[in-house]
Design an enzyme around this catalytic site. Structure first.
Site: not given
Length: 255
Positions: A7, A43, A50, A73, A110, A201
């Site tokens: 990621n 994501h 971001h 995501e 998050t 995660h």
């Protein structure tokens, strides 16, 4: 063997903190692939904190050129806004190999919980169907202890991604046996309905091998925050290699 999808959100966080194009998200992703990563995850969020839509388009092309998985995501319920066309629109434009649906809101730092199928199941049905019509594999972000984990199959998903934050916390506290049992049981319940199992995660080089050696048949791990943090000290290629070594270690231990 479990595959590693990196990621690259945190690369975009650093870039966006100053504006401009450095560090380059595509170059970072290319470095990860050169080091042996099996895919790239992003994501994009509506607030564009971001990853932005233009990053999604560029990374889609990069992963297509390299013949690796692109995993997008996102929250399927978040409406479009200026600069963010919506998750379904991004997937229509890029046709990622996998889409991981996550029930996160703008206020969350998050992703920190999985879907509540009593609340969201009916709304997920047409969205999952639309994504599968595009040729995407669909994974749903779930809590390992959700007694309705099998409902992911009922709404048409192909996989679930187990939210591993609680395991990472238990690992830090030095008491993982109970947590690992919860995750192993959740994985088996999902697999019993025909679902594939991903995980992600707060997974790190320190805790990854233990998790994979005790939770059965995890197909994919998506790792960003820890990997990018570790790469600040050791370099991106070396860090990706470290994760691949942890995956291989777990595979050898379970074989």
């Amino acid at each position: 063997m479990t595959v590693l999808s990196v990621n690259v959100n945190k690369i975009a966080v650093l870039r966006n903190s100053r504006g401009g194009s450095d560090p380059d998200v595509v170059r970072a992703a290319m470095t990860c692939l050169r080091a042996g990563a099996h895919g790239i995850t992003v994501h994009p969020r509506p607030d564009q904190r971001h990853i932005r839509a233009d990053d999604v388009y560029a990374l889609s092309e990069l992963t297509r050129q390299h013949g690796v998985e692109f995993n997008i995501e996102g929250n399927p319920f978040a409406p479009p806004r200026d600069g963010y066309p919506g998750l379904l629109a991004l997937c229509e434009q890029t046709r990622p190999a996998q889409v991981t649906l996550v029930p996160d809101g703008d206020g969350q730092l998050t992703s920190d919980h999985g879907f509540d199928f009593n609340r969201d199941g009916e709304r997920l049905l047409p969205l999952v169907a639309a994504l599968k019509e595009l040729g995407c594999r669909v994974s749903l972000f779930v809590d390992a202890d959700n007694p309705q984990i099998d409902h992911a199959a009922r709404v048409g998903a192909d996989r679930v991604e187990l939210y591993t934050g609680p395991y990472a916390e238990a690992f830090l506290q030095g008491d993982v046996a109970r947590s690992l049992q919860v995750f192993a049981d959740g994985a088996r319940r999902a697999q019993a309905t025909g679902l594939g199992v991903n995980a992600g995660h707060d997974l790190s080089q320190a805790n990854l091998a233990r998790f994979l050696s005790e939770v059965p048949a995890v197909l994919e791990v998506s790792i960003g925050h820890a990997l990018i943090s570790e790469a600040l000290y050791d370099g991106l290629e070396a860090t990706v290699a470290g994760y691949l070594a942890a995956i291989a270690q777990a595979g050898a231990a379970s074989s």
